[in-house]
Scaffold this motif. Structure first.
Motif: not given
Length: 113
Positions: A56-58, A72-79, A81-88, A93-95
């Motif tokens: 919603y906010y993205k 950053i919202g897209q990156a967080l959403e992807d994480e 949803r399990g589309r990426t594997e990074t540091d949640l 915090q970045s968001f």
């Protein structure tokens, strides 16, 4: 480099309608204020619901030209949803930081529109 708030981009997206942009900026601030506690709780309980919350906010960020927040919202959403594997935690915090910057920029923009 992506801007905190790119009003030219937003106006282009909205066909140059300044009144509509002002309404969207007001809605960003007032309609559904972001709650850090909600995001943190959703991340613990249900990552898919957390992804929906961020989505919603993205989307709102894209409409008003908050480029960094949208990215950053897209990156967080992807994480979430399990589309990426990074540091949640780092993405979250970045968001949060970027949301605060965007909110301040929107409030400043509303004073001049």
């Amino acid at each position: 480099m992506l801007e905190v708030l790119n009003l030219e981009q937003a106006l282009g997206f909205l066909g140059g309608e300044k009144d509509l942009l002002a309404e969207l900026l007001k809605a960003f601030v007032n309609s559904r204020p972001f709650a850090e506690e909600t995001l943190i709780q959703l991340e613990k309980e249900n990552k898919l619901e957390a992804a929906k919350y961020i989505h919603y906010y993205k989307g709102a960020a894209r409409q008003i030209g908050a480029e960094r927040l949208a990215q950053i919202g897209q990156a967080l959403e992807d994480e979430l949803r399990g589309r990426t594997e990074t540091d949640l935690d780092l993405l979250t915090q970045s968001f949060l930081t970027t949301y605060s910057e965007a909110l301040a920029a929107v409030k400043d923009a509303l004073e001049i529109l």
